[in-house]
Design a protein around this motif. Structure first.
Motif, PDB file in Angstrom:
ATOM      1  N   TYR A 141     101.438   3.736  30.825  1.00 56.51           N
ATOM      2  CA  TYR A 141     101.956   4.806  29.998  1.00 56.51           C
ATOM      3  C   TYR A 141     103.432   4.943  30.373  1.00 56.51           C
ATOM      4  O   TYR A 141     103.832   4.572  31.464  1.00 56.51           O
ATOM      5  CB  TYR A 141     101.131   6.053  30.343  1.00 56.51           C
ATOM      6  CG  TYR A 141     101.551   7.318  29.681  1.00 56.51           C
ATOM      7  CD1 TYR A 141     101.509   7.460  28.302  1.00 56.51           C
ATOM      8  CD2 TYR A 141     101.985   8.387  30.441  1.00 56.51           C
ATOM      9  CE1 TYR A 141     101.875   8.646  27.701  1.00 56.51           C
ATOM     10  CE2 TYR A 141     102.346   9.571  29.845  1.00 56.51           C
ATOM     11  CZ  TYR A 141     102.291   9.693  28.478  1.00 56.51           C
ATOM     12  OH  TYR A 141     102.659  10.855  27.885  1.00 56.51           O
ATOM     13  N   TRP A 142     104.288   5.483  29.517  1.00 59.70           N
ATOM     14  CA  TRP A 142     105.726   5.399  29.766  1.00 59.70           C
ATOM     15  C   TRP A 142     106.465   6.717  29.986  1.00 59.70           C
ATOM     16  O   TRP A 142     107.498   6.953  29.382  1.00 59.70           O
ATOM     17  CB  TRP A 142     106.390   4.628  28.624  1.00 59.70           C
ATOM     18  CG  TRP A 142     106.036   3.186  28.711  1.00 59.70           C
ATOM     19  CD1 TRP A 142     105.112   2.538  27.955  1.00 59.70           C
ATOM     20  CD2 TRP A 142     106.545   2.235  29.630  1.00 59.70           C
ATOM     21  NE1 TRP A 142     105.012   1.236  28.340  1.00 59.70           N
ATOM     22  CE2 TRP A 142     105.891   1.021  29.376  1.00 59.70           C
ATOM     23  CE3 TRP A 142     107.485   2.285  30.654  1.00 59.70           C
ATOM     24  CZ2 TRP A 142     106.154  -0.137  30.096  1.00 59.70           C
ATOM     25  CZ3 TRP A 142     107.731   1.129  31.365  1.00 59.70           C
ATOM     26  CH2 TRP A 142     107.078  -0.055  31.084  1.00 59.70           C
ATOM     27  N   HIS A 185     107.511   5.985  35.237  1.00 59.50           N
ATOM     28  CA  HIS A 185     106.969   4.643  35.020  1.00 59.50           C
ATOM     29  C   HIS A 185     108.031   3.672  34.521  1.00 59.50           C
ATOM     30  O   HIS A 185     107.953   2.479  34.797  1.00 59.50           O
ATOM     31  CB  HIS A 185     105.833   4.687  33.993  1.00 59.50           C
ATOM     32  CG  HIS A 185     104.661   5.489  34.445  1.00 59.50           C
ATOM     33  ND1 HIS A 185     103.404   5.262  33.966  1.00 59.50           N
ATOM     34  CD2 HIS A 185     104.544   6.526  35.313  1.00 59.50           C
ATOM     35  CE1 HIS A 185     102.559   6.114  34.512  1.00 59.50           C
ATOM     36  NE2 HIS A 185     103.233   6.896  35.331  1.00 59.50           N
ATOM     37  N   GLY A 186     108.980   4.174  33.766  1.00 58.60           N
ATOM     38  CA  GLY A 186     110.002   3.303  33.194  1.00 58.60           C
ATOM     39  C   GLY A 186     111.262   3.182  34.029  1.00 58.60           C
ATOM     40  O   GLY A 186     112.194   2.477  33.652  1.00 58.60           O
ATOM     41  N   LYS A 206     107.942  -1.682  27.502  1.00 58.34           N
ATOM     42  CA  LYS A 206     107.856  -0.750  26.382  1.00 58.34           C
ATOM     43  C   LYS A 206     107.846  -1.471  25.038  1.00 58.34           C
ATOM     44  O   LYS A 206     107.274  -0.989  24.081  1.00 58.34           O
ATOM     45  CB  LYS A 206     109.038   0.218  26.411  1.00 58.34           C
ATOM     46  CG  LYS A 206     108.956   1.246  27.495  1.00 58.34           C
ATOM     47  CD  LYS A 206     110.140   2.185  27.404  1.00 58.34           C
ATOM     48  CE  LYS A 206     110.102   3.201  28.512  1.00 58.34           C
ATOM     49  NZ  LYS A 206     111.226   4.126  28.441  1.00 58.34           N
ATOM     50  N   SER A 247     104.626   2.146  20.183  1.00 56.54           N
ATOM     51  CA  SER A 247     104.876   3.557  20.470  1.00 56.54           C
ATOM     52  C   SER A 247     103.969   4.427  19.611  1.00 56.54           C
ATOM     53  O   SER A 247     103.530   4.018  18.544  1.00 56.54           O
ATOM     54  CB  SER A 247     106.337   3.888  20.180  1.00 56.54           C
ATOM     55  OG  SER A 247     106.630   3.597  18.833  1.00 56.54           O
TER      56      SER A 247
END
Length: 172
Positions: free
Chosen positions: A131-132, A136-137, A155, A160
């Protein structure tokens, strides 16, 4: 309505159902899909199809975050087991703890995900999909994922606004 018309709630329900032929309907909230979002989802879905054709999605570890209340509402969707390959242990985070990149890396990726994937997948190829949220990103998180895990979808590989693609919402 019962107070307004000076009658019982049961009578109001009976009148609404039997006399007016009306039934309760729970309004569903849907995510607004703009043309830009639709184009992005299409592009990302095509990338997923290419990964699938190349055999890159045979074993996928999905991650997600969820706030839930035990036994509050029963969701029959959760009665299904969609992925028979195995489940990681649940990671519970204390109320009020902010999941920043350091917490996510130390307490989730290193302490749980890395250990579980080594034991579960062994030498078999697998892909990590997360999950972003910002933790996490983060650049440092992505570098850690590249170092620990054989393949991580970025991503750009996961459409999305597509919660329907994440089986975690149906198996916890």
């Amino acid at each position: 309505m019962g107070k307004e018309f000076k009658c019982s709630e049961a009578n109001v329900r009976r009148i609404v159902k039997n006399d007016l032929n009306c039934y309760p309907y729970n309004l569903q909230k849907d995510h607004l899909l703009t043309e830009k979002i639709k184009a992005s989802r299409l592009r990302q879905c095509k990338k997923l199809l290419r990964l699938a054709a190349a055999g890159r999605n045979r074993n996928v570890l999905f991650s997600d975050e969820k706030v839930f209340t035990i036994e509050r509402v029963h969701n029959h969707q959760n009665d299904r087991q969609l992925l028979p390959k195995g489940k990681t242990p649940l990671v519970f985070v204390e109320k009020g703890v902010k999941i920043d990149k350091k917490y996510y890396q130390d307490n989730i990726l290193k302490a749980v995900v890395d250990l579980w994937t080594r034991a579960h997948f062994g030498e078999n190829p697998w892909t990590f999909q997360q999950y972003w949220p910002p933790a996490h990103g983060a650049k440092a998180t992505m570098q850690l994922c590249e170092r620990l895990f054989p393949a991580t979808w970025g991503k750009d590989a996961y459409p999305s606004n597509s919660p329907d693609l994440n089986p975690l919402d149906y198996s916890v």
